[in-house]
Design a protein around this motif. Structure first.
Motif, PDB file in Angstrom:
ATOM      1  N   ASN A 210       0.810  -1.221   0.000  1.00 29.00           N
ATOM      2  CA  ASN A 210       0.000   0.000   0.000  1.00 29.00           C
ATOM      3  C   ASN A 210       0.842   1.269   0.000  1.00 29.00           C
ATOM      4  N   HIS A 213       2.480   2.057   3.230  1.00 33.35           N
ATOM      5  CA  HIS A 213       1.597   1.978   4.399  1.00 33.35           C
ATOM      6  C   HIS A 213       1.219   0.506   4.616  1.00 33.35           C
ATOM      7  N   THR A 215      -0.398  -2.716   5.325  1.00 38.99           N
ATOM      8  CA  THR A 215      -1.767  -2.901   5.803  1.00 38.99           C
ATOM      9  C   THR A 215      -2.119  -4.380   5.833  1.00 38.99           C
ATOM     10  N   ASP A 245      -1.720  -0.585   9.719  1.00 37.54           N
ATOM     11  CA  ASP A 245      -3.181  -0.529   9.672  1.00 37.54           C
ATOM     12  C   ASP A 245      -3.710  -1.924   9.409  1.00 37.54           C
ATOM     13  N   ILE A 429      -6.580   4.765   3.934  1.00 40.68           N
ATOM     14  CA  ILE A 429      -5.364   4.582   4.729  1.00 40.68           C
ATOM     15  C   ILE A 429      -4.228   5.433   4.173  1.00 40.68           C
TER      16      ILE A 429
END
Length: 463
Positions: A210, A213, A215, A245, A429
């Protein structure tokens, strides 16, 4: 529907929490001496009425005397509030005759009947297929279409009856079809043979990069505490991936064991401990108010495979929010997870409004020896809430971001980052507000077999 009796536990049958209690002499619900001789309709109906007076949430509306003319099921139904669609009565000597079968665990798939803009007639759409099932081995997958059941063309009016027919017959057929533009071409008939199928509900766990990020993603199809160790191992893997996340996909999850729900909440929410309140429930004057901690819930799993709170520490990541994907089939224990996570971290829901089950019931059976009555009652008894006393989601839990899954055709495999639910979560996100371009074709669901599972799921809680 799978019905099992677990003494002194809270169970959700048809998606409502129940306490398994016996109607014994010491309960003092019926002060009369134990009857002898053949069971009469008066004895049965008086037992039903006495039980309802004690446990039913709306017991102030009940009659003074029992009817002696109606048989058990019609009489029980006359005692229910007009708005009460969850309370149930089942004959333990005829469970198949007084409960309903689950489509997914009979044929290995769930489907919807849909109307697609630009296509004249409704189509059957496979939404989920159990890997390894007979229909999977025949080559059918999520997103495939069909036009007929038992060689009868699907319509909005006959879809439910055709589904009931093949469930009752334990066999049938589908006429598979392909779509090219707006042209539908039938490609052959696929036989269906019923079976009793088990599933590991933990289908997918993976980490999306991501764009920097990381996830985690979990697709969980049913809350079965037999698989709590599998769930823990999935979270351990995501923790090793250093996720920041988390996405939990409950879009088709109709509920199940609260021990499994408690394990998931504990794994997601780092602020909880074993003595934190998992759930509160409130009944009538006799039943009062009760609270359940994580320790209590985890100690009495339906499967009797205990995974204590301390063991879950290995899978807990330091996240501050969770994204949960939902549809109208998201019910019972799934809604409990959403609502009861909220006191402990930020919950962001994406998809469609959930089913709406925020009430509980006690299960009452005759435990005398010898047993005189074969009935099991499940009257609504409790209103459910989280540690802060928040509940009241009878009409479902509205999503923070509305996305209609069926608008994107064909359906993508579960776990595909381009799936509209997942794509929306990943974009939120990232904070860039972008999602992949979706087709403009609008698809309307006319009937869905998974709705039955959501209506009839059950939940287990400790008392």
């Amino acid at each position: 529907m799978d019905v099992r009796i677990f003494p002194r536990k809270i169970v959700c049958l048809s998606g409502i929490v129940m306490i398994m209690l016996s109607c014994r002499k010491e309960d003092k619900l019926v002060p009369d001496p134990p009857p002898t001789g053949p069971v009469t309709q008066w004895e049965t109906n008086k037992w039903i009425l006495d039980s309802m007076r004690y446990y039913y949430l709306w017991n102030t509306t009940l009659p003074v005397k029992a009817d002696t003319q109606l048989t058990a099921i019609p009489y029980f139904n006359t005692l229910k509030q007009a708005t009460d669609s969850f309370s149930q009565i089942i004959d333990l000597n005829d469970i198949p005759g007084t409960s309903k079968k689950d489509f997914l665990h009979t044929f290995g798939f769930d489907f919807a009947v849909v109307s697609i803009n630009g296509i004249e007639k409704p189509l059957g759409l496979l939404k989920f297929v159990i890997p390894g099932s007979a229909i999977w081995q025949d080559g059918l997958r999520r997103g495939d279409y069909f036009t007929k059941i038992n060689n009868t063309p699907l319509t909005p009016q006959n879809a439910q009856q055709l589904s009931e027919d093949i469930l009752n017959d334990h066999k049938g057929s589908l006429t598979k079809a392909d779509i090219a533009g707006n042209v539908v071409t039938e490609t052959g008939e696929v036989p269906l043979q019923g079976a009793t199928l088990q599933e590991n509900p933990l289908y997918i766990y993976q980490t999306f990069e991501n764009q920097g990020h990381p996830t985690g993603y979990i697709f969980y199809n049913y809350f079965d505490d037999f698989y709590n160790t599998n769930l823990l191992n999935a979270f351990i893997k995501l923790k090793q991936d250093n996720i920041k996340d988390l996405i939990i996909d409950l879009r088709y999850n109709p509920g199940g064991s609260v021990a499994a729900a408690a394990a998931m909440i504990a794994l997601i929410a780092p602020a909880t401990n074993e003595n934190s309140i998992l759930a509160r429930y409130t009944g009538n004057k006799q039943m009062g108010s009760l609270s359940v901690t994580f320790k209590q819930a985890l100690a009495v799993p339906e499967s009797r495979v205990v995974v204590p709170f301390s063991q879950l520490a290995a899978g807990r990541s330091s996240i501050s929010r969770v994204f949960i994907l939902t549809t109208h089939q998201t019910a019972s224990a799934s809604e409990l997870v959403i609502n009861n996570l909220k006191p402990y971290l930020q919950v962001i829901t994406i998809g469609e409004r959930t089913y709406g089950k925020d009430k509980g019931a006690v299960v009452i059976t005759d435990m005398r020896t010898p047993r005189r009555l074969s009935w099991a009652l499940a009257p609504i008894t409790y209103l459910l809430s989280n540690a802060k006393g928040e509940g009241n989601y009878t009409t479902g839990i509205a999503p923070d971001y509305t996305v209609y899954e069926l608008n994107t055709q064909p359906l993508l495999p579960m776990g595909d980052p381009a799936d509209p639910f997942i794509a929306k979560a990943l974009s939120v996100i990232r904070g860039d507000g972008r999602t992949s371009a979706y087709p403009e074709r609008i698809t309307t669901s006319l009937y869905d077999t998974r709705t039955r599972a959501s209506r009839e799921s059950r939940l287990i809680l400790p008392r």
